[in-house]
Structure formats: C-alpha cells, structure tokens
Design a protein around this motif. Structure first.
Motif, PDB file in Angstrom:
ATOM      1  N   MET A   1      24.456 -32.408  -8.240  1.00 15.76           N
ATOM      2  CA  MET A   1      23.604 -31.297  -7.803  1.00 15.76           C
ATOM      3  C   MET A   1      24.391 -30.397  -6.840  1.00 15.76           C
ATOM      4  O   MET A   1      24.972 -30.871  -5.870  1.00 15.76           O
ATOM      5  N   ASN A   2      24.415 -29.129  -7.146  1.00 19.30           N
ATOM      6  CA  ASN A   2      25.125 -28.183  -6.291  1.00 19.30           C
ATOM      7  C   ASN A   2      24.223 -27.716  -5.154  1.00 19.30           C
ATOM      8  O   ASN A   2      23.013 -27.586  -5.322  1.00 19.30           O
ATOM      9  N   ASP A   3      24.841 -27.475  -4.018  1.00 14.26           N
ATOM     10  CA  ASP A   3      24.133 -26.957  -2.851  1.00 14.26           C
ATOM     11  C   ASP A   3      24.699 -25.571  -2.555  1.00 14.26           C
ATOM     12  O   ASP A   3      25.814 -25.454  -2.068  1.00 14.26           O
ATOM     13  N   ILE A   4      23.927 -24.539  -2.912  1.00 13.80           N
ATOM     14  CA  ILE A   4      24.393 -23.163  -2.790  1.00 13.80           C
ATOM     15  C   ILE A   4      23.405 -22.365  -1.957  1.00 13.80           C
ATOM     16  O   ILE A   4      22.208 -22.349  -2.248  1.00 13.80           O
ATOM     17  N   THR A   5      23.927 -21.707  -0.933  1.00 17.84           N
ATOM     18  CA  THR A   5      23.135 -20.772  -0.144  1.00 17.84           C
ATOM     19  C   THR A   5      23.819 -19.424  -0.196  1.00 17.84           C
ATOM     20  O   THR A   5      25.028 -19.330   0.045  1.00 17.84           O
ATOM     21  N   VAL A   6      23.046 -18.387  -0.538  1.00 16.48           N
ATOM     22  CA  VAL A   6      23.571 -17.028  -0.626  1.00 16.48           C
ATOM     23  C   VAL A   6      22.935 -16.211   0.495  1.00 16.48           C
ATOM     24  O   VAL A   6      21.709 -16.149   0.609  1.00 16.48           O
ATOM     25  N   TYR A   7      23.783 -15.618   1.321  1.00 14.06           N
ATOM     26  CA  TYR A   7      23.323 -14.785   2.439  1.00 14.06           C
ATOM     27  C   TYR A   7      23.380 -13.326   2.005  1.00 14.06           C
ATOM     28  O   TYR A   7      24.431 -12.852   1.548  1.00 14.06           O
ATOM     29  N   THR A   8      22.237 -12.623   2.134  1.00 13.87           N
ATOM     30  CA  THR A   8      22.083 -11.289   1.571  1.00 13.87           C
ATOM     31  C   THR A   8      21.417 -10.343   2.557  1.00 13.87           C
ATOM     32  O   THR A   8      20.912 -10.765   3.604  1.00 13.87           O
ATOM     33  N   THR A   9      21.397  -9.055   2.182  1.00 14.12           N
ATOM     34  CA  THR A   9      20.535  -8.058   2.820  1.00 14.12           C
ATOM     35  C   THR A   9      19.785  -7.325   1.720  1.00 14.12           C
ATOM     36  O   THR A   9      20.091  -7.466   0.528  1.00 14.12           O
ATOM     37  N   ASN A  10      18.830  -6.487   2.120  1.00 16.03           N
ATOM     38  CA  ASN A  10      18.020  -5.750   1.151  1.00 16.03           C
ATOM     39  C   ASN A  10      18.815  -4.680   0.417  1.00 16.03           C
ATOM     40  O   ASN A  10      18.461  -4.303  -0.698  1.00 16.03           O
ATOM     41  N   THR A  11      19.852  -4.162   1.058  1.00 15.59           N
ATOM     42  CA  THR A  11      20.492  -2.936   0.580  1.00 15.59           C
ATOM     43  C   THR A  11      21.869  -3.168  -0.029  1.00 15.59           C
ATOM     44  O   THR A  11      22.583  -2.214  -0.307  1.00 15.59           O
TER      45      THR A  11
END
Length: 76
Positions: A1-11
């Motif tokens: 099982m992969n553990d992936i977190t993606v940090y983003t903004t709205n724009t």
C-alpha cells in the motif's frame, strides 16, 4: 500500500495536473490544501524548505513539482 500526500493550492495548474495524473493511474492519495490550512503550510516549509506546490510525499520521499517519473519511481 502506497502512502501519498499531495500538497496543493486552489490556483496551481501543476497541482491539478498532478492530481489528474494520479487519478488516471488509479493511485490513491491524500490531498492537503495549504492555502486553506496555514498550519500544514508552515509544517511543509519547515520540513522541505520549499514554498512551492505541488509537493508530494510518496512513501516518505519528497517530490517537488509535477514530476510523474519521480513519483512512479517511489511507488511500491
């Protein structure tokens, strides 16, 4: 099982590209919108020293920007 977190903004267009890439591959991830969560935003800067998004943590490895090859290389 992969553990992936993606940090983003709205724009951020690269954030959308990254999420679309993961969705297209059927890869599950958690999204953290640092625009809406200043505490997580500060933790991200403290951890990586980078202000830019997207940043992804893939199984403990940091990937800066929209870099599908790096993301795939860290998957199990």
């Amino acid at each position: 099982m992969n553990d992936i977190t993606v940090y983003t903004t709205n724009t951020c267009p690269y954030c959308t590209m990254l999420k679309n890439f993961l969705d297209d591959k059927g890869i599950a991830y958690k999204e953290v919108n640092v625009q809406q969560d200043p505490i997580e935003a500060q933790k991200l800067v403290d951890t990586t020293g980078q202000m830019g998004v997207p940043q992804s943590n893939v199984n403990g490895q940091w990937v800066l920007g929209f870099d599908p090859n790096s993301i795939m290389s860290h998957l199990k």
